[in-house]
Design a protein around this motif. Structure first.
Motif, PDB file in Angstrom:
ATOM      1  N   VAL A   1     -15.807  19.361   2.213  1.00  0.00           N
ATOM      2  CA  VAL A   1     -15.121  18.151   2.660  1.00  0.00           C
ATOM      3  C   VAL A   1     -16.106  16.995   2.768  1.00  0.00           C
ATOM      4  O   VAL A   1     -15.857  15.885   2.298  1.00  0.00           O
ATOM      5  N   ALA A   2     -17.263  17.263   3.405  1.00  0.00           N
ATOM      6  CA  ALA A   2     -18.271  16.211   3.590  1.00  0.00           C
ATOM      7  C   ALA A   2     -18.746  15.666   2.247  1.00  0.00           C
ATOM      8  O   ALA A   2     -18.858  14.446   2.057  1.00  0.00           O
ATOM      9  N   TRP A   3     -19.022  16.584   1.296  1.00  0.00           N
ATOM     10  CA  TRP A   3     -19.484  16.137  -0.020  1.00  0.00           C
ATOM     11  C   TRP A   3     -18.410  15.349  -0.753  1.00  0.00           C
ATOM     12  O   TRP A   3     -18.699  14.336  -1.401  1.00  0.00           O
ATOM     13  N   ASP A   4     -17.156  15.818  -0.667  1.00  0.00           N
ATOM     14  CA  ASP A   4     -16.059  15.122  -1.344  1.00  0.00           C
ATOM     15  C   ASP A   4     -15.829  13.736  -0.761  1.00  0.00           C
ATOM     16  O   ASP A   4     -15.601  12.764  -1.490  1.00  0.00           O
ATOM     17  N   VAL A   5     -15.877  13.638   0.578  1.00  0.00           N
ATOM     18  CA  VAL A   5     -15.686  12.336   1.221  1.00  0.00           C
ATOM     19  C   VAL A   5     -16.825  11.383   0.841  1.00  0.00           C
ATOM     20  O   VAL A   5     -16.597  10.200   0.542  1.00  0.00           O
TER      21      VAL A   5
ATOM     22  N   PRO B   1      -9.669   3.148  -3.821  1.00  0.00           N
ATOM     23  CA  PRO B   1     -10.292   4.312  -4.444  1.00  0.00           C
ATOM     24  C   PRO B   1      -9.251   5.335  -4.857  1.00  0.00           C
ATOM     25  O   PRO B   1      -8.195   5.436  -4.253  1.00  0.00           O
ATOM     26  N   ASP B   2      -9.570   6.094  -5.878  1.00  0.00           N
ATOM     27  CA  ASP B   2      -8.651   7.119  -6.354  1.00  0.00           C
ATOM     28  C   ASP B   2      -9.333   8.486  -6.266  1.00  0.00           C
ATOM     29  O   ASP B   2     -10.005   8.920  -7.209  1.00  0.00           O
ATOM     30  N   PRO B   3      -9.193   9.189  -5.121  1.00  0.00           N
ATOM     31  CA  PRO B   3      -9.825  10.506  -4.970  1.00  0.00           C
ATOM     32  C   PRO B   3      -9.337  11.529  -5.984  1.00  0.00           C
ATOM     33  O   PRO B   3      -9.978  12.558  -6.184  1.00  0.00           O
TER      34      PRO B   3
ATOM     35  N   PHE C   1       0.832  -1.207   0.000  1.00  0.00           N
ATOM     36  CA  PHE C   1       0.000   0.000   0.000  1.00  0.00           C
ATOM     37  C   PHE C   1       0.868   1.260   0.000  1.00  0.00           C
ATOM     38  O   PHE C   1       1.867   1.337   0.710  1.00  0.00           O
ATOM     39  N   ILE C   2       0.463   2.210  -0.783  1.00  0.00           N
ATOM     40  CA  ILE C   2       1.044   3.554  -0.701  1.00  0.00           C
ATOM     41  C   ILE C   2      -0.122   4.538  -0.674  1.00  0.00           C
ATOM     42  O   ILE C   2      -0.794   4.744  -1.678  1.00  0.00           O
ATOM     43  N   PHE C   3      -0.341   5.109   0.488  1.00  0.00           N
ATOM     44  CA  PHE C   3      -1.450   6.048   0.636  1.00  0.00           C
ATOM     45  C   PHE C   3      -0.912   7.447   0.928  1.00  0.00           C
ATOM     46  O   PHE C   3      -0.010   7.601   1.726  1.00  0.00           O
ATOM     47  N   PRO C   4      -1.412   8.469   0.253  1.00  0.00           N
ATOM     48  CA  PRO C   4      -0.943   9.827   0.484  1.00  0.00           C
ATOM     49  C   PRO C   4      -1.540  10.541   1.717  1.00  0.00           C
ATOM     50  O   PRO C   4      -2.081   9.898   2.553  1.00  0.00           O
ATOM     51  N   LEU C   5      -1.261  11.992   1.799  1.00  0.00           N
ATOM     52  CA  LEU C   5      -1.953  12.891   2.748  1.00  0.00           C
ATOM     53  C   LEU C   5      -2.879  13.748   1.986  1.00  0.00           C
ATOM     54  O   LEU C   5      -3.686  14.069   1.720  1.00  0.00           O
TER      55      LEU C   5
ATOM     56  N   PHE D   1     -10.827  10.954   4.001  1.00  0.00           N
ATOM     57  CA  PHE D   1     -11.539   9.836   3.379  1.00  0.00           C
ATOM     58  C   PHE D   1     -10.843   8.514   3.681  1.00  0.00           C
ATOM     59  O   PHE D   1     -11.502   7.519   4.006  1.00  0.00           O
ATOM     60  N   PHE D   2      -9.532   8.512   3.569  1.00  0.00           N
ATOM     61  CA  PHE D   2      -8.796   7.275   3.819  1.00  0.00           C
ATOM     62  C   PHE D   2      -9.024   6.777   5.243  1.00  0.00           C
ATOM     63  O   PHE D   2      -9.242   5.587   5.481  1.00  0.00           O
ATOM     64  N   THR D   3      -9.014   7.707   6.204  1.00  0.00           N
ATOM     65  CA  THR D   3      -9.243   7.341   7.607  1.00  0.00           C
ATOM     66  C   THR D   3     -10.634   6.747   7.786  1.00  0.00           C
ATOM     67  O   THR D   3     -10.802   5.689   8.414  1.00  0.00           O
ATOM     68  N   LEU D   4     -11.652   7.407   7.217  1.00  0.00           N
ATOM     69  CA  LEU D   4     -13.023   6.918   7.335  1.00  0.00           C
ATOM     70  C   LEU D   4     -13.197   5.584   6.628  1.00  0.00           C
ATOM     71  O   LEU D   4     -13.864   4.674   7.129  1.00  0.00           O
ATOM     72  N   ASN D   5     -12.558   5.458   5.470  1.00  0.00           N
ATOM     73  CA  ASN D   5     -12.693   4.231   4.684  1.00  0.00           C
ATOM     74  C   ASN D   5     -12.110   3.025   5.429  1.00  0.00           C
ATOM     75  O   ASN D   5     -12.703   1.942   5.438  1.00  0.00           O
ATOM     76  N   ILE D   6     -10.962   3.210   6.081  1.00  0.00           N
ATOM     77  CA  ILE D   6     -10.368   2.130   6.867  1.00  0.00           C
ATOM     78  C   ILE D   6     -11.283   1.749   8.029  1.00  0.00           C
ATOM     79  O   ILE D   6     -11.530   0.567   8.285  1.00  0.00           O
ATOM     80  N   TRP D   7     -11.802   2.766   8.728  1.00  0.00           N
ATOM     81  CA  TRP D   7     -12.668   2.484   9.878  1.00  0.00           C
ATOM     82  C   TRP D   7     -13.932   1.728   9.452  1.00  0.00           C
ATOM     83  O   TRP D   7     -14.317   0.730  10.081  1.00  0.00           O
ATOM     84  N   LEU D   8     -14.584   2.183   8.380  1.00  0.00           N
ATOM     85  CA  LEU D   8     -15.807   1.529   7.923  1.00  0.00           C
ATOM     86  C   LEU D   8     -15.525   0.106   7.453  1.00  0.00           C
ATOM     87  O   LEU D   8     -16.341  -0.806   7.656  1.00  0.00           O
ATOM     88  N   SER D   9     -14.378  -0.111   6.826  1.00  0.00           N
ATOM     89  CA  SER D   9     -14.015  -1.448   6.359  1.00  0.00           C
ATOM     90  C   SER D   9     -13.784  -2.393   7.531  1.00  0.00           C
ATOM     91  O   SER D   9     -14.200  -3.558   7.505  1.00  0.00           O
TER      92      SER D   9
END
Length: 238
Positions: A93-97, A152-154, A82-86, A167-175
């Motif tokens: 922000v809410a709409w983009d996430v 996913p590719d934001p 995995f290579i995940f950015p910042l 988004f990455f933080t939320l995505n990991i938590w939901l997964s």
């Protein structure tokens, strides 16, 4: 807004560290294990505390240390690929996430259906992930590296770099919550109305029944697929 800009400036001040090839792996693994930890504690308490056990989806299942270490070993190996950015904040922000979640939900749904419908893909890539019919937190990345290559590719949505991190933080938590094996009173699917979000019971049923509930989060794609299957069967019977 000013808080987010200040946070972004502080993050940029650590640019050398953030550009290190070790950072994405360390950040990803630390975040993932932090999300898993509460559920692993529940797994430890489930067999001893009735209040915890009552929320276990498959009440007869039990997570052993051998199962946990096996998943952890696989996860450590998988996270190496995995290579995940910042993102500045407010409603944008809410709409983009949300847009990123919907995009990922569609990407993963198509990917997941193909890996169940194409025997070679299932045997080669996806089968290891179905080693356990009763999920627990560490089963999320209990899979070969190719299985976890889809992400996913934001950038497709032109998101701000900090939005990608949210988004990455939320995505990991939901997964992780999807694979937790618990249906808790504060679970995300209880907060989203009209059954639009499946959550852990939705995905737990996929691991138990195998040929249902392919989407990771939302339920609309699985409902559409089920309706298409019913119409196809009715057409064949005519």
């Amino acid at each position: 807004m000013s808080f987010l800009l200040t946070l972004w400036d502080k993050i940029r001040a650590q640019e050398d560290f953030l550009r290190s090839p070790l950072f994405p792996v360390l950040f990803s693994m630390t975040l993932y294990l932090s999300c898993c930890l509460p559920y692993l504690c529940l797994d430890t308490l489930s067999s001893r505390v009735a209040l915890v056990h009552r929320y276990k989806i498959q009440s007869q299942s039990r997570v052993t240390w051998a199962m946990a270490w096996s998943c952890l070993a696989t996860s450590l190996h998988t996270h190496a690929v995995f290579i995940f950015p910042l993102t500045p904040g407010s409603l944008r922000v809410a709409w983009d996430v949300l847009a990123c979640l919907l995009l990922f939900d569609l990407q993963y749904f198509v990917w997941h259906v193909l890996h169940h419908k194409v025997p070679w893909l299932y045997r080669t890539i996806h089968k290891v992930h179905h080693r356990y019919t009763a999920t627990f937190a560490l089963t999320l990345t209990c899979a070969p590296p190719l299985h976890s290559h889809l992400r996913p590719d934001p950038n497709l949505l032109g998101c701000h770099p900090l939005t990608k991190m949210f988004f990455f933080t939320l995505n990991i938590w939901l997964s992780v919550e999807d694979h937790s094996g618990y249906d808790l009173p504060w679970a995300p699917h209880r907060l989203v109305p009209f059954g639009l979000y499946g959550g852990s019971p939705h995905h737990d049923l996929h691991h138990l029944k195998f040929m249902v509930n392919y989407a990771p989060y939302f339920t609309h794609w699985d409902r559409l697929l089920a309706r298409c299957c019913i119409q196809t069967n009715q057409t064949r019977l005519m």
